[in-house]
Design a protein around this motif. Structure first.
Motif, PDB file in Angstrom:
ATOM      1  N   LEU A 168      52.243  37.107  52.765  1.00  0.00           N
ATOM      2  CA  LEU A 168      52.718  38.369  53.338  1.00  0.00           C
ATOM      3  C   LEU A 168      52.495  39.522  52.366  1.00  0.00           C
ATOM      4  O   LEU A 168      52.206  40.655  52.769  1.00  0.00           O
ATOM      5  N   GLN A 171      48.973  40.573  52.784  1.00  0.00           N
ATOM      6  CA  GLN A 171      48.818  41.383  53.995  1.00  0.00           C
ATOM      7  C   GLN A 171      49.263  42.818  53.754  1.00  0.00           C
ATOM      8  O   GLN A 171      48.613  43.770  54.201  1.00  0.00           O
ATOM      9  N   GLU A 176      47.713  48.480  52.947  1.00  0.00           N
ATOM     10  CA  GLU A 176      47.880  49.733  52.200  1.00  0.00           C
ATOM     11  C   GLU A 176      46.593  50.155  51.508  1.00  0.00           C
ATOM     12  O   GLU A 176      46.237  51.335  51.526  1.00  0.00           O
TER      13      GLU A 176
ATOM     14  N   GLY B 101      57.795  51.633  50.055  1.00  0.00           N
ATOM     15  CA  GLY B 101      57.146  52.597  49.171  1.00  0.00           C
ATOM     16  C   GLY B 101      55.734  52.173  48.838  1.00  0.00           C
ATOM     17  O   GLY B 101      55.380  51.003  48.986  1.00  0.00           O
ATOM     18  N   PRO B 102      54.935  53.144  48.387  1.00  0.00           N
ATOM     19  CA  PRO B 102      53.572  52.823  47.939  1.00  0.00           C
ATOM     20  C   PRO B 102      53.660  51.769  46.845  1.00  0.00           C
ATOM     21  O   PRO B 102      54.499  51.882  45.939  1.00  0.00           O
ATOM     22  N   PHE B 103      52.809  50.765  46.946  1.00  0.00           N
ATOM     23  CA  PHE B 103      52.948  49.626  46.045  1.00  0.00           C
ATOM     24  C   PHE B 103      52.914  50.015  44.574  1.00  0.00           C
ATOM     25  O   PHE B 103      53.693  49.483  43.772  1.00  0.00           O
ATOM     26  N   LEU B 104      52.059  50.949  44.224  1.00  0.00           N
ATOM     27  CA  LEU B 104      51.933  51.264  42.796  1.00  0.00           C
ATOM     28  C   LEU B 104      53.135  52.030  42.250  1.00  0.00           C
ATOM     29  O   LEU B 104      53.295  52.174  41.048  1.00  0.00           O
ATOM     30  N   LYS B 151      54.814  39.590  59.473  1.00  0.00           N
ATOM     31  CA  LYS B 151      53.739  40.573  59.282  1.00  0.00           C
ATOM     32  C   LYS B 151      54.025  41.402  58.042  1.00  0.00           C
ATOM     33  O   LYS B 151      55.086  42.002  57.923  1.00  0.00           O
ATOM     34  N   GLY B 152      53.079  41.419  57.117  1.00  0.00           N
ATOM     35  CA  GLY B 152      53.234  42.232  55.910  1.00  0.00           C
ATOM     36  C   GLY B 152      52.631  43.605  56.152  1.00  0.00           C
ATOM     37  O   GLY B 152      51.422  43.777  56.075  1.00  0.00           O
ATOM     38  N   SER B 153      53.464  44.568  56.441  1.00  0.00           N
ATOM     39  CA  SER B 153      52.964  45.926  56.708  1.00  0.00           C
ATOM     40  C   SER B 153      52.736  46.674  55.402  1.00  0.00           C
ATOM     41  O   SER B 153      53.305  46.333  54.367  1.00  0.00           O
ATOM     42  N   ALA B 154      51.920  47.702  55.481  1.00  0.00           N
ATOM     43  CA  ALA B 154      51.697  48.573  54.331  1.00  0.00           C
ATOM     44  C   ALA B 154      53.039  49.128  53.868  1.00  0.00           C
ATOM     45  O   ALA B 154      53.915  49.423  54.679  1.00  0.00           O
ATOM     46  N   LYS B 155      53.204  49.271  52.580  1.00  0.00           N
ATOM     47  CA  LYS B 155      54.417  49.838  51.956  1.00  0.00           C
ATOM     48  C   LYS B 155      55.627  48.890  51.986  1.00  0.00           C
ATOM     49  O   LYS B 155      56.708  49.297  51.607  1.00  0.00           O
ATOM     50  N   PHE B 156      55.452  47.669  52.448  1.00  0.00           N
ATOM     51  CA  PHE B 156      56.572  46.729  52.485  1.00  0.00           C
ATOM     52  C   PHE B 156      56.400  45.583  51.475  1.00  0.00           C
ATOM     53  O   PHE B 156      56.931  44.491  51.673  1.00  0.00           O
ATOM     54  N   ALA B 157      55.701  45.852  50.395  1.00  0.00           N
ATOM     55  CA  ALA B 157      55.419  44.780  49.435  1.00  0.00           C
ATOM     56  C   ALA B 157      56.649  44.330  48.649  1.00  0.00           C
ATOM     57  O   ALA B 157      56.639  43.277  48.022  1.00  0.00           O
TER      58      ALA B 157
END
Lengths: 245, 245, 245, 245
Positions: A168, A171, A176, B101-104, B151-157
């Motif tokens: 996950l 993903q 992103e 948040g943005p992963f970085l 589901k791994g959505s963007a910004k949900f890392a």
């Protein structure tokens, strides 16, 4: 001064014998220099020698991805060693222990190394390499998964959660960073990779095709790393022809 | 004369307002006594009062599932309070922070509470309740999931990996303990539960059916807990009619 | 003296412009002769010319896969034309119509062509090519899927069922024929392939990488066809970097 | 004149012995009148008698869902019989033949009944019932799936495609009609339902819980039909505790 061509670097975490070594050799042939990260300095040294013997360029970086300071140090050393290279590929291929067993007999310490590696370790390593991949204007980031990434089998409660987490996580990164030019791909390795270690567990393979050849698995990552931007794969499975699935 | 009828107990982790409270009230009505576990003593006290007002029997147990000693203590206290009850239902419904948040820009501390809760916490709590459920000869163990479980959505890392982990963990337990009579079910809650907290984030609901009503969600768990052994559901999704999926 | 080296043949169904043409050219380069099957004789002729111009060997076979007799005839003709070749690759890449629309306005005739192609047509074509692949001692059989193979979106009730069917069909074949040496792979094409036809629907692409290039998609099939037997992929997705998924 | 309360009707397709009969009895108890549709007039008659004996109201409608005219006729008859009822529930529970076998030995006629039922039949029936459900201002539409809906096993190439199709069809309807108030749910029945017919195939069950009890399965549909609009399940699995999955 002469060359304006920036050279490329692939960073590979988990560079032990087996898949790690195969990835190192494959990316050294197709990609440029390779930075090999692993905990064990001796294994790294012999792997670097192998890559160089095959005409590739490799450098070892001792790194325990479960220790933030060790990750920082390794990436500082990479920068120092390859100040001018563009990092255009990275692989997270950390081996974590299955620690199978009846759930009520498992200890938190059976879960811990998997969490440290596949959640915290992946988090740290990914932050480093994604920053570098963005700096290079895009690239490839491959992540090794397993059967346990998609199915939680009985007795795998120490292992499957961390691999499901890593999937996950992949993903989320793929969604992103894709639009920013970084191709994140998760490979579900569904079968036993033929290594000394796995022969120790399950004996010699019955026939040549019943176990995954690490060199062939590495080629799957190479293929993914070379996909053009209009045609990226975000997840693929790989398994031997004979594997039941 | 001593009663020979053994009474039943449901153990519910994450008994805050919202789903936790709704689960407490629902299981107190349908199942027997309820042991409510949460970190916050004050919230527990008011929830116990609510359950009792509705004619149910509830007891509060302060428990920080991220602390092994706290979990041990809570289960010792449960045993002391309900020495004769059979534990035939349990729910893991711990709220963990999305920290989007943005992963970085994420910190390890954004990931940590989710890991502590959904991996280590679930591990600890599950070992306690599964032992009790086996002792009772079987029962129901429900686990709350989310969209991010599948589901791994963007910004949900920071969040999705831990929920994906919890889902695979549920699967592993379901496969190991099902044949022993314990029904482990994972509910993918795909939508916003209507609570004070979520109204604070996203405002008042546009219409009555666009947010999940915690009481109705609790009924889904009650339903699962009552499925006969020949017809168990191991995973179901729930979402409002209007939810895009 | 007569050559003892048996030559190889790839059979490609759905050899229209776009992906079919790209597959034809790619397999003619990497695989041997190609037998191109499609309904439209004129399109086949011009495609054969294209392949030959690029130095490949191709033969056209008019075939309407929705007609059993037409399929029989085409394979009789293939055998006649290539009596000595080993069929070591085959692709099912039939274009079926999306026919999107509100469900209550759809006619059975919107569903029919998809069923005829992706269920009956795939069934017929697969029986022919699997027999030949087994005869050759194994080989590759690729099947084109779509987003609709894995997700039934609103308004796609005429299309998604048939693609979902084709995916499960692929899985069943993969599991039956894998142990016999035939690698069946399903490719989930998640994005718009850039062709005259799709430009007619959705206009010019905004940038080069927002639509799938048929030639690059064909390379994904070539890659799969070349995977060694210890490391087969049974399903992979492909999409443009910018695609939302 | 007296009653202004509109009465409700559930329409159940596939009303043979086993699940169909159980659904008829369950919905007659909880939902209102039931319209039972099946090909076999004699079985329908005895089922109607059973429902009436249990105090329910049921009417038989001979219907071969593979024949458009038969479907039209059946719904005309339903309207005639129940001119004032609101259709607020419907179930598609058509039994289709597994026809297992090595793929190269299968005939198109092994595939055909499954396609006729699970694609064309479902399409026809769904258009009728969805129009009625919308007319009633919303309601429930349940669809029976199977293991083969989500996994294409070896030797199931005649069956799995049509069940995979039906699942994606359900998803498409769920997404289109959910916002209009119709709850479409797909139930993955993963296990053997205990009936005369299945005992004929696989013998007596070893223990009471190793086969699905049709009455309990029917309750799963009843539960789904009663979910409030803020908390709908679109897919759930059901299986015996002992089932390997």
């Amino acid at each position: 001064m002469a060359s304006s061509t920036k050279r490329t670097l692939a960073i590979i975490l988990g560079a032990g014998p087996g898949t790690g070594a195969a990835l190192a050799k494959a990316f050294a042939k197709t990609h440029g220099a390779v930075a090999l990260l692993a905990r064990n300095q001796d294994k790294l040294a012999s792997l670097v020698a192998e890559v160089e013997q095959a005409g590739g360029e490799a450098s070892p970086f001792t790194c325990d991805v479960t220790q933030p300071a060790s990750v920082d140090e390794a990436f500082k050393n990479i920068k120092h060693k390859f100040p001018e290279h563009s990092v255009t590929a990275a692989i997270f291929n950390a081996n974590s222990p299955l620690n199978p067993g009846p759930f009520l007999e498992l200890k938190e310490d059976d879960l811990r190394p998997n969490v440290e590696l596949n959640l915290y370790g992946a988090f740290r390593f990914s932050q480093k390499v994604l920053a570098l991949l963005l700096e290079a204007g895009g690239g490839f980031y491959g992540i090794s998964g397993a059967t346990a990434s998609v199915k939680g089998s009985a007795k795998f409660a120490a292992f499957a959660p961390s691999k499901g987490a890593l999937r996950l996580f992949s993903q989320s990164l793929a969604r992103e960073f894709g639009p920013q030019g970084v191709h994140v791909a998760h490979v579900v390795v569904d079968g036993i990779i033929d290594t000394e270690r796995t022969r120790g567990w399950v004996g010699e393979p019955e026939d040549a095709d019943s176990r995954i050849d690490a060199a062939d698995l590495a080629q799957a990552f190479v293929y993914l790393s070379q996909q053009p931007k209009n045609c990226w794969t975000h997840e693929m499975d790989v398994r031997p022809a004979a594997e039941i699935f």
